[in-house]
Scaffold this active site. Structure first.
Site, mmCIF file in Angstrom:
data_model
loop_
_atom_site.group_PDB
_atom_site.id
_atom_site.type_symbol
_atom_site.label_atom_id
_atom_site.label_comp_id
_atom_site.label_asym_id
_atom_site.label_seq_id
_atom_site.Cartn_x
_atom_site.Cartn_y
_atom_site.Cartn_z
ATOM 1 C CB SER A 126 -2.452 9.745 14.615
ATOM 2 O OG SER A 126 -2.647 9.622 13.205
ATOM 3 C CE1 TYR A 151 0.136 6.662 12.593
ATOM 4 C CE2 TYR A 151 1.627 6.443 14.346
ATOM 5 C CZ TYR A 151 0.804 7.213 13.603
ATOM 6 O OH TYR A 151 0.798 8.665 14.119
ATOM 7 C CE LYS A 155 0.394 7.580 17.669
ATOM 8 N NZ LYS A 155 0.938 8.181 18.908
ATOM 9 C CG ASN A 200 8.232 6.122 4.424
ATOM 10 O OD1 ASN A 200 8.344 5.514 3.494
ATOM 11 N ND2 ASN A 200 8.834 6.081 5.634
HETATM 12 C C1 WQD Z 1 0.536 12.503 2.417
HETATM 13 C C2 WQD Z 1 -0.047 12.424 0.983
HETATM 14 C C3 WQD Z 1 0.884 10.075 -0.099
HETATM 15 C C4 WQD Z 1 5.051 11.019 -0.420
HETATM 16 C C5 WQD Z 1 0.956 9.531 7.887
HETATM 17 C C6 WQD Z 1 0.033 8.994 9.051
HETATM 18 C C7 WQD Z 1 -0.281 10.231 9.995
HETATM 19 C C8 WQD Z 1 1.064 10.831 10.227
HETATM 20 C C9 WQD Z 1 1.643 11.705 8.890
HETATM 21 C C10 WQD Z 1 2.133 10.349 12.124
HETATM 22 C C11 WQD Z 1 -0.669 10.959 0.733
HETATM 23 C C12 WQD Z 1 1.213 11.591 -0.904
HETATM 24 C C13 WQD Z 1 3.466 11.150 -0.048
HETATM 25 C C14 WQD Z 1 5.364 10.969 -1.822
HETATM 26 C C15 WQD Z 1 3.206 11.500 -2.359
HETATM 27 N N1 WQD Z 1 1.812 10.260 10.807
HETATM 28 N N2 WQD Z 1 2.633 11.447 -1.097
HETATM 29 N N3 WQD Z 1 4.414 11.269 -2.671
HETATM 30 O O1 WQD Z 1 -0.009 9.342 4.899
HETATM 31 O O2 WQD Z 1 -1.475 11.369 5.011
HETATM 32 O O3 WQD Z 1 -0.153 10.303 7.150
HETATM 33 O O4 WQD Z 1 1.781 10.390 8.180
HETATM 34 O O5 WQD Z 1 1.771 11.206 13.010
HETATM 35 O O6 WQD Z 1 -0.602 9.542 11.115
HETATM 36 O O7 WQD Z 1 -1.089 8.359 8.530
HETATM 37 O O8 WQD Z 1 1.096 11.606 5.186
HETATM 38 O O9 WQD Z 1 2.831 12.560 3.948
HETATM 39 O O10 WQD Z 1 2.818 10.249 4.086
HETATM 40 O O11 WQD Z 1 1.264 11.473 2.534
HETATM 41 O O12 WQD Z 1 2.196 11.589 -3.250
HETATM 42 O O13 WQD Z 1 6.483 10.860 -2.172
HETATM 43 O O14 WQD Z 1 1.125 12.529 0.223
HETATM 44 O O15 WQD Z 1 0.321 9.264 -1.170
HETATM 45 O O16 WQD Z 1 -1.597 11.052 -0.245
HETATM 46 P P1 WQD Z 1 -0.098 10.560 5.525
HETATM 47 P P2 WQD Z 1 1.845 11.271 3.968
#
Ligand code: WQD
Length: 339
Positions: A126, A151, A155, A200
């Site tokens: 990741s 997490y 990795k 999430n």
């Molecule tokens: C993206 C952006 C949030 C929800 C993680 C892991 C990565 C991969 C994908 C596994 C961020 C914003 C989100 C919401 C928002 N996981 N957001 N409102 O955190 O970049 O990556 O998940 O493989 O390894 O680190 O992805 O989609 O959670 O968030 O504003 O209701 O969207 O704050 O800036 P992230 P995400």
């Protein structure tokens, strides 16, 4: 060529099974204990490909049960190891569960490679291994940073375990694939992300809000030092990620690798902000999104996006799908789920 996919019932695993089958080069089998996915995935894969994939409902942390799958299914020419817990906030609240599950399962897979002479391993890593980055875009030479959560740390440790395992071996090859933000669904709309837990991640939350499954959503932070104040990420269509795994297997099977442990970034190379993604959804689907601007989410980094030139050059891989297809395929899947 027989390929064992761990986590084949999950989001990226199931899309990779579809593309492996479509390549007509591989026989596939899955190991997945369904702890983070729902029943019905193999039926959906069969509906799309016409092929029934056998899934062994085995916990990879159970070494005996895992080895018995290799006894039944061997010889195995390659393993793609997806199975892992991957919820960032959950890893913060339950670190021991994350280290135990993600590392013990990998240890059993590595031991199985040794015991059953599996020559090729592809590891689902990741972009979170880079931590908070200052130099953008990120290349494979960008040093690993401080992991923002357990997490991400699993990795980083997993990559190190595989590197150590590869040392001095002449008959074993590994590839570490660092995904940026996988989103979207199979273009047929018949398979997509379907976790038993509350999502999430941004894209599934946009889809649930757009279809009315949740009343509203929150933009987590608009005071970052980015072009519009919201976080920037490198979103990549899940089928592009899946195709990269097919290319990576072909790369190893055709002995194109020059070292026995290669690492590749898998991203689109385009940084998109949260607000830009929301606007794109409204423009592409014509649906209004009910959202409010809120506080930052702990653990988020302001911006990260990739330079995936190495995968393009060596794996002959590049993204085929853009933001429109990411949103439209995810929306089509969300509408199918409603039916
Ligand atoms: C993206 C952006 C949030 C929800 C993680 C892991 C990565 C991969 C994908 C596994 C961020 C914003 C989100 C919401 C928002 N996981 N957001 N409102 O955190 O970049 O990556 O998940 O493989 O390894 O680190 O992805 O989609 O959670 O968030 O504003 O209701 O969207 O704050 O800036 P992230 P995400």
């Amino acid at each position: 060529m027989k390929i064992l996919v761990t986590g084949g019932n999950g989001y990226i695993g199931s899309h990779t099974l579809i593309q492996l089958i479509k390549s007509n080069e591989f026989e596939v089998v899955s190991i997945d204990n369904l702890s983070r996915s729902t029943r019905g995935t193999m039926d959906r894969i069969e509906k799309i490909t016409g092929k029934h994939v056998v899934n062994h409902e085995v916990d990879l942390c159970d070494k005996e049960a895992t080895f018995s799958v290799f006894e039944q299914e061997g010889p195995i020419d390659g393993i793609i190891h997806f199975a892992a817990y991957k919820c960032v906030p959950e890893s913060v609240s339950k670190p021991v569960m994350y280290y135990r599950n993600n590392l013990n399962s990998l240890l059993n897979i590595m031991e199985a490679c040794e015991k059953y002479q599996v020559p090729n391993l592809i590891f689902s890593s990741s972009c979170s291994i880079y931590g908070e980055v200052t130099q953008l875009p990120v290349t494979e030479e960008t040093p690993a940073g401080v992991a923002a959560c357990p997490y991400a740390h699993t990795k980083q440790i997993g990559e190190g375990m595989i590197r150590a395992f590869c040392e001095g071996k002449s008959n074993f090859n590994a590839i570490l694939l660092r995904y940026f933000n996988p989103v979207g669904a199979d273009m047929s709309g018949l398979n997509g992300e379907l976790s038993p837990d509350t999502p999430n991640n941004l894209m599934p939350i946009i889809m649930e809000t757009g279809i009315g499954k949740r009343p509203s959503m929150t933009v987590f932070g608009t005071d970052y030092n980015t072009r519009d104040g919201s976080c920037i990420r490198d979103y990549i269509h899940v089928t592009d990620i899946a195709n990269a795994h097919v290319k990576a297997l072909q790369f190893l099977i055709n002995h194109k690798n020059t070292t026995n442990c290669e690492v590749f970034n898998l991203g689109s190379g385009n940084g998109i902000s949260v607000l830009e993604m929301l606007n794109a959804f409204e423009k592409i689907t014509g649906r209004k999104l009910n959202y409010q601007l809120g506080e930052r989410r702990p653990g988020d980094i302001p911006a990260i996006y990739s330079n995936s030139a190495k995968a393009k050059a060596l794996l002959d891989w590049e993204c085929q799908y853009g933001v429109d297809e990411m949103i439209l395929s995810a929306w089509k899947w969300q509408e199918n789920l409603k039916d």
